[in-house]
Design a protein around this motif. Structure first.
Motif, mmCIF file in Angstrom:
data_model
loop_
_atom_site.group_PDB
_atom_site.id
_atom_site.type_symbol
_atom_site.label_atom_id
_atom_site.label_comp_id
_atom_site.label_asym_id
_atom_site.label_seq_id
_atom_site.Cartn_x
_atom_site.Cartn_y
_atom_site.Cartn_z
ATOM 1 N N UNK A 1 0.795 -1.273 0.057
ATOM 2 C CA UNK A 1 -0.029 0.011 -0.010
ATOM 3 C C UNK A 1 0.759 1.228 -0.020
ATOM 4 N N UNK A 2 2.087 1.265 0.357
ATOM 5 C CA UNK A 2 2.755 2.368 0.353
ATOM 6 C C UNK A 2 3.261 2.546 -0.912
ATOM 7 N N UNK A 3 3.270 1.492 -1.672
ATOM 8 C CA UNK A 3 4.014 1.526 -3.265
ATOM 9 C C UNK A 3 2.685 1.723 -4.377
ATOM 10 N N UNK A 4 1.522 1.476 -4.043
ATOM 11 C CA UNK A 4 0.612 1.408 -5.090
ATOM 12 C C UNK A 4 -0.732 2.006 -4.047
ATOM 13 N N UNK A 5 -1.620 2.504 -4.971
ATOM 14 C CA UNK A 5 -2.838 3.015 -4.400
ATOM 15 C C UNK A 5 -3.656 1.914 -4.602
ATOM 16 N N UNK A 6 -4.797 1.742 -3.530
ATOM 17 C CA UNK A 6 -5.800 0.874 -3.913
ATOM 18 C C UNK A 6 -6.977 1.740 -3.558
ATOM 19 N N UNK A 7 -8.303 1.453 -4.237
ATOM 20 C CA UNK A 7 -9.578 1.937 -3.819
ATOM 21 C C UNK A 7 -10.256 1.500 -2.813
ATOM 22 N N UNK A 8 -9.969 -0.011 -2.617
ATOM 23 C CA UNK A 8 -10.692 -0.544 -1.711
ATOM 24 C C UNK A 8 -9.922 -1.734 -0.949
ATOM 25 N N UNK A 9 -9.792 -1.982 0.422
ATOM 26 C CA UNK A 9 -9.144 -2.636 1.090
ATOM 27 C C UNK A 9 -9.997 -3.429 2.009
ATOM 28 N N UNK A 10 -9.757 -4.622 1.814
ATOM 29 C CA UNK A 10 -10.734 -5.677 2.919
ATOM 30 C C UNK A 10 -9.799 -6.446 3.468
ATOM 31 N N UNK A 11 -9.934 -6.403 4.952
ATOM 32 C CA UNK A 11 -9.089 -7.073 5.851
ATOM 33 C C UNK A 11 -9.732 -7.886 6.775
ATOM 34 N N UNK A 12 -9.258 -9.055 7.165
ATOM 35 C CA UNK A 12 -9.777 -9.671 8.395
ATOM 36 C C UNK A 12 -9.394 -9.205 9.353
ATOM 37 N N UNK A 13 -10.410 -9.435 10.328
ATOM 38 C CA UNK A 13 -10.030 -8.973 11.903
ATOM 39 C C UNK A 13 -8.821 -9.804 12.526
ATOM 40 N N UNK A 14 -8.753 -10.914 12.462
ATOM 41 C CA UNK A 14 -7.936 -11.808 13.405
ATOM 42 C C UNK A 14 -6.847 -12.400 12.453
ATOM 43 N N UNK A 15 -5.606 -11.813 12.639
ATOM 44 C CA UNK A 15 -4.426 -12.252 11.842
ATOM 45 C C UNK A 15 -3.200 -12.256 12.783
ATOM 46 N N UNK A 16 -2.267 -13.045 12.371
ATOM 47 C CA UNK A 16 -1.164 -13.338 13.458
ATOM 48 C C UNK A 16 -0.300 -12.212 13.869
ATOM 49 N N UNK A 17 0.275 -11.255 12.655
ATOM 50 C CA UNK A 17 1.224 -10.354 12.957
ATOM 51 C C UNK A 17 0.425 -9.116 13.548
ATOM 52 N N UNK A 18 -0.681 -8.790 13.053
ATOM 53 C CA UNK A 18 -1.344 -7.419 13.411
ATOM 54 C C UNK A 18 -2.895 -7.652 13.187
ATOM 55 N N UNK A 19 -3.731 -7.195 14.122
ATOM 56 C CA UNK A 19 -5.158 -7.416 14.018
ATOM 57 C C UNK A 19 -5.619 -6.373 12.815
ATOM 58 N N UNK A 20 -6.755 -6.617 12.211
ATOM 59 C CA UNK A 20 -7.482 -5.898 11.245
ATOM 60 C C UNK A 20 -7.687 -4.540 11.477
ATOM 61 N N UNK A 21 -7.930 -4.094 12.599
ATOM 62 C CA UNK A 21 -8.359 -2.845 13.032
ATOM 63 C C UNK A 21 -6.950 -1.971 13.149
ATOM 64 N N UNK A 22 -6.031 -2.592 13.732
ATOM 65 C CA UNK A 22 -4.572 -1.909 13.575
ATOM 66 C C UNK A 22 -4.170 -1.872 12.072
ATOM 67 N N UNK A 23 -4.197 -2.629 11.489
ATOM 68 C CA UNK A 23 -3.819 -2.818 9.979
ATOM 69 C C UNK A 23 -4.656 -1.551 9.256
ATOM 70 N N UNK A 24 -5.782 -1.950 9.448
ATOM 71 C CA UNK A 24 -6.607 -0.739 8.566
ATOM 72 C C UNK A 24 -6.371 0.728 9.231
ATOM 73 N N UNK A 25 -6.155 0.982 10.470
ATOM 74 C CA UNK A 25 -5.612 2.279 11.154
ATOM 75 C C UNK A 25 -4.504 2.616 10.322
ATOM 76 N N UNK A 26 -3.553 1.906 10.237
ATOM 77 C CA UNK A 26 -2.159 2.080 9.661
ATOM 78 C C UNK A 26 -2.300 2.412 8.104
ATOM 79 N N UNK A 27 -3.121 1.773 7.475
ATOM 80 C CA UNK A 27 -3.627 1.767 6.308
ATOM 81 C C UNK A 27 -3.959 3.295 6.013
ATOM 82 N N UNK A 28 -4.881 3.735 6.786
ATOM 83 C CA UNK A 28 -5.529 5.221 6.699
ATOM 84 C C UNK A 28 -4.608 6.049 6.826
#
Length: 121
Positions: A44-71
């Motif tokens: 996402x740092x390299x390319x733009x995306x119109x929509x990002x769909x992420x799972x909530x429970x992931x091993x490295x980082x949860x989906x909420x934290x991931x989507x916050x960073x993405x924002x």
């Protein structure tokens, strides 16, 4: 061409999502899928995306934290959270902390998923 990023630690979930997207949008949508949330964030740092769909429970980082960073990296990307859990507190946290547009439950109904994606576009 519209671009969608899918992030889920389960490859089978990603394959199912991609099947639904191909059947609806075909070549009109470019879709990328990642089982590694940190690699997806780098993409996402390299390319733009119109929509990002992420799972909530992931091993490295949860989906909420991931989507916050993405924002912070791509504030205009529409963010959707996919989860097997359906509790109001999680949905509220996703909206407040990550600016999530829609909250979808697993297993999803294809028609419901597509309606949310159409609204996000």
């Amino acid at each position: 061409m519209k671009r969608i990023l899918l992030v889920d630690d389960e490859a089978s979930v990603l394959a199912a999502l991609q099947r639904v997207l191909r059947s609806r949008y075909g070549a009109a949508v470019h879709c990328e899928a990642y089982t590694d949330a940190l690699a997806a964030l780098q993409r996402c740092r390299e390319h733009e995306f119109d929509i990002v769909v992420a799972d909530l429970r992931m091993p490295e980082i949860d989906g909420i934290a991931f989507l916050s960073l993405l924002g912070a990296v791509r504030p205009h990307a529409v963010r959707l959270l996919l989860t097997g859990a359906a509790d109001f507190a999680t949905a509220q946290r996703a909206i407040n902390e990550a600016g999530v547009f829609r909250y979808l439950r697993k297993p999803w109904l294809d028609a419901e998923l597509l309606a949310h994606l159409d609204a996000a576009f």
